[in-house]
Design an enzyme around this catalytic site. Sequence first.
Site: not given
Ligand SMILES: NC(=O)c1ccc[n+]([C@@H]2O[C@H](COP(=O)([O-])OP(=O)(O)OC[C@H]3O[C@@H](n4cnc5c(N)ncnc54)[C@H](O)[C@@H]3O)[C@@H](O)[C@H]2O)c1
Length: 241
Positions: A137, A149
């Site tokens: 991130s 985080y």
């Molecule tokens: N959306 C943003 O703005 C953003 C920015 C930077 C980084 N990220 C990172 O991107 C990645 C995806 O996030 P997203 O935004 O799609 O959010 P999201 O919540 O839509 O997706 C996260 C997914 O991870 C799964 N998950 C959670 N705990 C789990 C576990 N123990 N085992 C397996 N799966 C698990 C959830 O069920 C979900 O499907 C994450 O690592 C997040 O930190 C997101």
Amino acid sequence: MGILEGKVIIVTGSARGMGSAEALDAAENGAEVIVTDILDERGNETAVEIGATYRSLDVTSKENWSEVVSSVLDEHGRIDGLVNNAGIYTSQDIFSGSTDTFQKIIEVNQFGTYLGMAAVTPIMSRQGSGSIVNISSVAGMRAQANIAYMASKWAVRGMTKGVAKTLASSGVRCNSVHPGAVETDILFSLEEEAVTDLISTIPMGRSGEPAEVAEVVTFLLSDSASYITGAEIVVDGGMII
Ligand SMILES: NC(=O)c1ccc[n+]([C@@H]2O[C@H](COP(=O)([O-])OP(=O)(O)OC[C@H]3O[C@@H](n4cnc5c(N)ncnc54)[C@H](O)[C@@H]3O)[C@@H](O)[C@H]2O)c1
């Protein structure tokens, strides 16, 4: 022919959000994709839509990793790519959150990523090839108040470099991707005002779409990135320039 033709790729946390976009883009580029998540119903639906297979995988469980990796090897005989995408978020400020929350964030985001790399790297090393993409991130690039985080995402960035350096001579590449504000449930879980404030800090003046991150992930998984390892690619519309 897609740039991932013939490659077998596991994407964690890919039932929804950025993970499902990464799985879709990989499949559209010719990969055999294994969608994994703890959301089994949604994960199965996503896999059917994409033309992929689904496996239930809690990234914090070593046993679960070993089952999934064995079943993928039984079915496909190889693993070419792993996207450690699964992650959870907290906006709790420095020292204000509970220690349980801190530990849970580290367990999923850091330890889950570690377990994934530990599960696939022996196979990739034997094959003499493989690409791991760890989703960190912008929180892994700078100081933020949400300390748990932020710490987990700095750890992902650091582990990426350690694995990249250690396994470079085995033909295994490992890179991190650092998204900014991307339109998924994590962003939508924030207060509207917080989202507006966040977007006002982005030079491109908008949030990103999951597909814009997915295309970068596909590139790193592909042989087009054959000389890239240990790199960090920021996908944030200029947020941290
Ligand atoms: N959306 C943003 O703005 C953003 C920015 C930077 C980084 N990220 C990172 O991107 C990645 C995806 O996030 P997203 O935004 O799609 O959010 P999201 O919540 O839509 O997706 C996260 C997914 O991870 C799964 N998950 C959670 N705990 C789990 C576990 N123990 N085992 C397996 N799966 C698990 C959830 O069920 C979900 O499907 C994450 O690592 C997040 O930190 C997101």
